[in-house]
Design an enzyme around this catalytic site. Sequence first.
Site, PDB file in Angstrom:
ATOM      1  CB  SER A 172      41.779   0.317   3.936  1.00 34.88           C
ATOM      2  OG  SER A 172      42.653  -0.771   4.144  1.00 34.88           O
TER       3      SER A 172
ATOM      4  CE1 TYR B 243      37.642  -1.695   6.897  1.00 32.34           C
ATOM      5  CE2 TYR B 243      39.500  -2.613   5.673  1.00 32.34           C
ATOM      6  CZ  TYR B 243      38.972  -1.632   6.501  1.00 32.34           C
ATOM      7  OH  TYR B 243      39.762  -0.599   6.927  1.00 32.34           O
TER       8      TYR B 243
HETATM    9  N1  LIG Z   1      43.311   0.503  12.119  1.00 32.43           N
HETATM   10  C1  LIG Z   1      43.740   0.216  10.913  1.00 32.43           C
HETATM   11  O1  LIG Z   1      44.733  -0.525  10.733  1.00 32.43           O
HETATM   12  C2  LIG Z   1      43.069   0.793   9.701  1.00 32.43           C
HETATM   13  C3  LIG Z   1      43.689   0.630   8.455  1.00 32.43           C
HETATM   14  C4  LIG Z   1      43.093   1.156   7.324  1.00 32.43           C
HETATM   15  C5  LIG Z   1      41.915   1.871   7.442  1.00 32.43           C
HETATM   16  N2  LIG Z   1      41.309   2.013   8.655  1.00 32.43           N
HETATM   17  C6  LIG Z   1      40.053   2.764   8.721  1.00 32.43           C
HETATM   18  O2  LIG Z   1      40.143   3.797   9.670  1.00 32.43           O
HETATM   19  C7  LIG Z   1      38.840   4.092  10.196  1.00 32.43           C
HETATM   20  C8  LIG Z   1      38.900   4.065  11.711  1.00 32.43           C
HETATM   21  O3  LIG Z   1      39.331   2.776  12.095  1.00 32.43           O
HETATM   22  P1  LIG Z   1      39.917   2.442  13.539  1.00 32.43           P
HETATM   23  O4  LIG Z   1      41.105   1.587  13.303  1.00 32.43           O
HETATM   24  O5  LIG Z   1      40.026   3.650  14.375  1.00 32.43           O
HETATM   25  O6  LIG Z   1      38.726   1.496  14.062  1.00 32.43           O
HETATM   26  P2  LIG Z   1      38.037   1.291  15.490  1.00 32.43           P
HETATM   27  O7  LIG Z   1      39.021   1.522  16.568  1.00 32.43           O
HETATM   28  O8  LIG Z   1      37.338  -0.011  15.391  1.00 32.43           O
HETATM   29  O9  LIG Z   1      36.981   2.486  15.530  1.00 32.43           O
HETATM   30  C9  LIG Z   1      35.913   2.496  14.639  1.00 32.43           C
HETATM   31  C10 LIG Z   1      35.045   3.687  14.951  1.00 32.43           C
HETATM   32  O10 LIG Z   1      33.923   3.672  14.036  1.00 32.43           O
HETATM   33  C11 LIG Z   1      32.761   3.820  14.813  1.00 32.43           C
HETATM   34  N3  LIG Z   1      31.575   3.298  14.155  1.00 32.43           N
HETATM   35  C12 LIG Z   1      31.312   2.035  13.741  1.00 32.43           C
HETATM   36  N4  LIG Z   1      30.076   1.964  13.225  1.00 32.43           N
HETATM   37  C13 LIG Z   1      29.551   3.213  13.313  1.00 32.43           C
HETATM   38  C14 LIG Z   1      28.311   3.787  12.971  1.00 32.43           C
HETATM   39  N5  LIG Z   1      27.326   3.055  12.417  1.00 32.43           N
HETATM   40  N6  LIG Z   1      28.113   5.105  13.193  1.00 32.43           N
HETATM   41  C15 LIG Z   1      29.102   5.865  13.749  1.00 32.43           C
HETATM   42  N7  LIG Z   1      30.286   5.371  14.136  1.00 32.43           N
HETATM   43  C16 LIG Z   1      30.502   4.060  13.912  1.00 32.43           C
HETATM   44  C17 LIG Z   1      33.053   3.109  16.121  1.00 32.43           C
HETATM   45  O11 LIG Z   1      32.099   3.466  17.098  1.00 32.43           O
HETATM   46  P3  LIG Z   1      31.696   2.476  18.323  1.00 32.43           P
HETATM   47  O12 LIG Z   1      32.717   2.690  19.393  1.00 32.43           O
HETATM   48  O13 LIG Z   1      30.308   2.915  18.699  1.00 32.43           O
HETATM   49  O14 LIG Z   1      31.714   1.071  17.782  1.00 32.43           O
HETATM   50  C18 LIG Z   1      34.442   3.625  16.370  1.00 32.43           C
HETATM   51  O15 LIG Z   1      34.401   4.938  16.885  1.00 32.43           O
HETATM   52  C19 LIG Z   1      37.901   3.030   9.617  1.00 32.43           C
HETATM   53  O16 LIG Z   1      37.198   3.565   8.505  1.00 32.43           O
HETATM   54  C20 LIG Z   1      38.854   1.945   9.156  1.00 32.43           C
HETATM   55  O17 LIG Z   1      38.334   1.161   8.102  1.00 32.43           O
HETATM   56  C21 LIG Z   1      41.860   1.498   9.789  1.00 32.43           C
END
Ligand SMILES: NC(=O)c1ccc[n+]([C@@H]2O[C@H](COP(=O)([O-])OP(=O)(O)OC[C@H]3O[C@@H](n4cnc5c(N)ncnc54)[C@H](OP(=O)(O)O)[C@@H]3O)[C@@H](O)[C@H]2O)c1
Length: 237
Positions: free
Chosen positions: A142, A159
């Site tokens: 990120s 985070y």
């Molecule tokens: N969205 C943004 O703006 C943004 C920006 C920068 C970076 N990111 C990064 O992108 C990645 C995906 O984020 P997202 O926005 O798609 O988030 P999200 O919609 O909250 O999805 C997170 C995913 O991680 C899974 N997860 C959480 N804990 C886990 C565990 N212990 N084992 C396996 N899976 C687990 C969740 O599963 P469950 O459904 O079971 O909870 C879900 O599938 C993350 O690493 C995040 O930090 C996101």
Amino acid sequence: MTNDPNSSRVALVTGANRGLGTEIARQLLTRGFHVWVTARHLPDAQATAGALGPHARPLQLDVSSPTSITTAIDHAIGALGRIDVLINNAGITDGLQPATGPDFALAAATLETNVLGAWRTATAVIPHMVAAGYGRIVNISSNLGSLHHMTDAAGEPAYRVSKAALNALTRLLAAELAGTGVLVNAASPGWTRTDMGGAHAPRDVEEGADTPVWLATLPETAHTTGQLFYDREPLTW
Ligand SMILES: NC(=O)c1ccc[n+]([C@@H]2O[C@H](COP(=O)([O-])OP(=O)(O)OC[C@H]3O[C@@H](n4cnc5c(N)ncnc54)[C@H](OP(=O)(O)O)[C@@H]3O)[C@@H](O)[C@H]2O)c1
């Protein structure tokens, strides 16, 4: 089978049941990959893989459980014999709290998932990649993890620390794997509309997944490793 080398490649995506993980899996499938759609709850993985199509395979993988990681990787290797691409996507955030007084239980869970989860999953996969002489590991980082930007008080301290640590891990793994054919890079998807990013984020998942998928599909001749990218361009650490 086509001449595209990706048509026989196998990818594994953590946290693939929603958000960016699902979209990364979808884009890899359109490029001909077989994709392990992993989730911490098997029914979630099954529902997502079912919606994505026949080359999407569901698998239970909770990155906070070392046993779950080794069981999942053993199963994936046993079934298809290889994992060419690992997307360390699973992540959680500690939300709006101060670095001066965090909820340390939440901070520990955040570090466990975002850093140790990615680290353990990578170490389970790496021996298979090294044996094959080929691998692409993409750590989903990120912009909030760049030390360069850590002069504000925007919250999410665990985070941000976790993503800085993931960036460091990216460099360390890349250095140890130099010359093996395994490339390790980090990608920031940018602020994206997901459950984590919220409804007001400017990017859709298709845009957010672009750089991770680009790194996952770097050509055979590529040497790019140990770097952090945003919109396919290097991002300041
Ligand atoms: N969205 C943004 O703006 C943004 C920006 C920068 C970076 N990111 C990064 O992108 C990645 C995906 O984020 P997202 O926005 O798609 O988030 P999200 O919609 O909250 O999805 C997170 C995913 O991680 C899974 N997860 C959480 N804990 C886990 C565990 N212990 N084992 C396996 N899976 C687990 C969740 O599963 P469950 O459904 O079971 O909870 C879900 O599938 C993350 O690493 C995040 O930090 C996101």
